[in-house]
Design an enzyme around this catalytic site. Sequence first.
Site, PDB file in Angstrom:
ATOM      1  N   SER A 122       0.708  -1.214  -0.103  1.00 44.09           N
ATOM      2  CA  SER A 122      -0.058   0.060  -0.155  1.00 44.09           C
ATOM      3  C   SER A 122       0.887   1.077   0.079  1.00 44.09           C
ATOM      4  CB  SER A 122      -1.118   0.137   1.225  1.00 44.09           C
ATOM      5  OG  SER A 122      -0.403  -0.002   2.523  1.00 44.09           O
TER       6      SER A 122
ATOM      7  N   ASP B 186      -2.453   8.367   7.662  1.00 40.76           N
ATOM      8  CA  ASP B 186      -3.286   7.554   8.642  1.00 40.76           C
ATOM      9  C   ASP B 186      -2.424   6.468   9.429  1.00 40.76           C
ATOM     10  OD1 ASP B 186      -2.198   5.465   6.917  1.00 40.76           O
ATOM     11  OD2 ASP B 186      -4.000   5.161   5.758  1.00 40.76           O
TER      12      ASP B 186
ATOM     13  N   HIS C  98       0.380   4.774   6.914  1.00 46.36           N
ATOM     14  CA  HIS C  98       1.094   5.419   5.569  1.00 46.36           C
ATOM     15  C   HIS C  98       1.421   6.804   5.968  1.00 46.36           C
ATOM     16  CE1 HIS C  98      -2.020   2.339   4.389  1.00 46.36           C
ATOM     17  NE2 HIS C  98      -0.876   1.777   3.920  1.00 46.36           N
TER      18      HIS C  98
END
Length: 357
Positions: A34, A322, A325
Amino acid sequence: MMRLLPLAASILSFFLVLRSGRAQAPAFFVFGDSLTDPGNNKFLVTTAQAAFRPNGIDFPGGKATGRFCNGFTVVDLIAQELGLPLVPAYHDPNTKGSVILKGVSYASGGARILNDSSVNFLQNIQPLGKQIQNFVNTRSEIVLLVGGEDPAFDLLSRSIFLFALGSNDYLNYMNSTRSKSPQEFQDQVISAYKGYLNRAYQLGARKIVVFALGPLGCIPFKREGNILGANGKACHEEANTLAVNFDRALKDMVSGMNRDLNGAKMVFGTTYDLFYDATNNPSKYGFVNGRDACCGVSPLRLFACLPLGSVCSTRNQYFYWDAYHPTESANRLIASAILSGNKTIMFPFNLKQLIDL
């Protein structure tokens, strides 16, 4: 437009000056999770998604593209610096024809090096083995587009291949029943990783950047102290120790492959110390908050950035977007280190030097 901090503004100016010339590499191929996913998961049936706002709130047009970030990822910034277009997602229907000659991203949010990566996210997360198979498909198309194996190899051997995985393997390991000791698990992951990197070499990759883990214990979700490792407390030392030990083994693996593989120009990249220092001494790098998530659900913003989540008003002053990340501002700091950092960050040479080889 949000006012940039002095550090971020100077880095942006650096990028804009260097981007003015021609492309510095023919193509850029990305394998990851991600942290580097440009939107592949948007086209997959999985709960690991970022294809909704507030994600992308600072991306051009304020568009949620599937990036787990408020704006550009590290890969986006590197691609811009190389004079290449943003690397397209493999699963995007528009990633076809001549577009693939500039590179493709196979990165998938939630991906691991080991093959059990779909366990926690329903289905269709793309582990590294599947990403390599997707590259095999791309390579076959490139051979057809450029007219044969020789010109395809020429293009691929001069292109940049970036691998950035392992975080999800270790986060899952820490949350599991741990049937293997830390050393056994590390050996398993390193062995699998080496096999996949060897396969990429066999397929034509020569300029390969392999990224180490960051301080996993310092991400907001893993910090010690409050419920579920909430923000604001000390880094989770066990998680950081696992990451440091893995990174040492990974550096040894990359050095060995450089010796053993004819023509390989592999780089070991680590921003562990930079991450650790920036999250614990944010003002040193122009940030106000290096520990808490800017976006997330609940007052502590412990989870993913979802449509009903709260968002901080000073996104460029936060290191973390978040619970997992970095923000675009943090990514700019990291990208600059990758491009021009010394041997404590990029060994045996940084990305600019790798391109020039």
